[in-house]
Design an enzyme around this catalytic site. Structure first.
Site, short mmCIF file in Angstrom:
data_model
loop_
_atom_site.label_atom_id
_atom_site.label_comp_id
_atom_site.label_asym_id
_atom_site.label_seq_id
_atom_site.Cartn_x
_atom_site.Cartn_y
_atom_site.Cartn_z
N ARG A 32 0.88 -1.35 0.23
CA ARG A 32 0.07 0.15 -0.14
C ARG A 32 0.85 1.33 -0.07
NH1 ARG A 32 -3.57 2.87 3.71
NH2 ARG A 32 -5.55 3.64 2.48
N ILE A 58 -7.06 8.06 -1.13
CA ILE A 58 -7.05 6.50 -1.10
C ILE A 58 -7.90 5.99 -0.03
CG2 ILE A 58 -4.88 6.71 0.10
CD1 ILE A 58 -4.17 4.06 -1.18
N SER A 59 -8.90 5.32 -0.45
CA SER A 59 -9.77 4.82 0.78
C SER A 59 -8.95 3.87 1.92
CB SER A 59 -11.07 4.05 0.04
OG SER A 59 -11.69 4.76 -0.78
N GLN A 60 -9.85 4.03 2.90
CA GLN A 60 -9.07 3.07 3.90
C GLN A 60 -9.35 1.72 3.65
OE1 GLN A 60 -13.00 4.73 6.30
NE2 GLN A 60 -12.18 2.61 7.48
#
Length: 208
Positions: A32, A58-60
């Site tokens: 990530r 950026i989404s969790q």
């Protein structure tokens, strides 16, 4: 080689109810930190949304995992993603299905995502610079559509590009949104509220 940060993230996702092993494996394998800025790398494996520039995030990881799991993907599923963003969600999908189509309205984000995916040897993705509200009709219809920005209402073009039996996961609303799972049955669209979420808005039009 083990990654203790990834181990902790996967343990958190499992404790949060994520059970699809393909989703967990895809997230475990993906670095990530490759999808965030150097300044944010120390937070890469936290369960937080992180800024990626241009007012986008950026989404969790939990939301990425949950939305992917809800699509109930098969390897040959024809998948459309609206909002390429950093390319992280795209990369998760690309490890589960044979090919992913992804639309991004901000040109610089699209190019950055393409570069990241190439660096990670992920080639089963086609990206397009365009208006996410319009989908990608030429590549449809789709078994699965995932929308990574919040629409005020469900875009009609996306509904029409969903196959019979297909599923769409989309956040709908203004400040706080409902994450909806929409399934097509003939000319009917059955909608289920999954949970409350917060996403950046799905803006119409494209941006150079």
């Amino acid at each position: 080689m083990t990654n203790p940060h990834a181990d902790r993230l996967i343990a958190f996702l499992i404790s949060s109810g994520i059970s699809d092993q393909r989703v967990l494996d895809a997230i475990y394998r993906l670095p990530r930190e490759s999808f965030v800025s150097q300044a944010m790398m120390h937070q890469a494996y936290d369960n937080n949304a992180l800024p990626i520039g241009q007012g986008q995030t950026i989404s969790q990881p939990y939301i990425v995992a949950k939305m992917t799991e809800l699509l109930d993907l098969k390897s040959d599923s024809n998948v459309l993603e609206i909002g390429t963003g950093s390319g992280y969600q795209t990369a998760v999908l690309a490890q589960i299905v044979d090919h992913v189509y992804s639309v991004e309205r901000i040109k610089s984000l699209q190019w950055d995502a393409k570069r990241r995916l190439k660096q990670l040897d992920i080639y089963n993705v086609s990206t397009k610079h365009g208006d996410g509200w319009l989908g990608w009709e030429a590549k449809g219809p789709f078994d699965a559509i995932i929308v990574t920005a919040a629409a005020e209402s469900v875009p009609q073009a996306l509904l029409s590009q969903l196959k019979e039996g297909g599923k769409m996961i989309i956040p709908v609303g203004e400040e706080e949104q409902q994450l909806l799972k929409i399934e097509r049955q003939g000319e009917q669209y059955l909608s289920t509220v999954v949970e409350m979420v917060r996403f950046v808005p799905l803006v119409a039009g494209d941006l150079a």
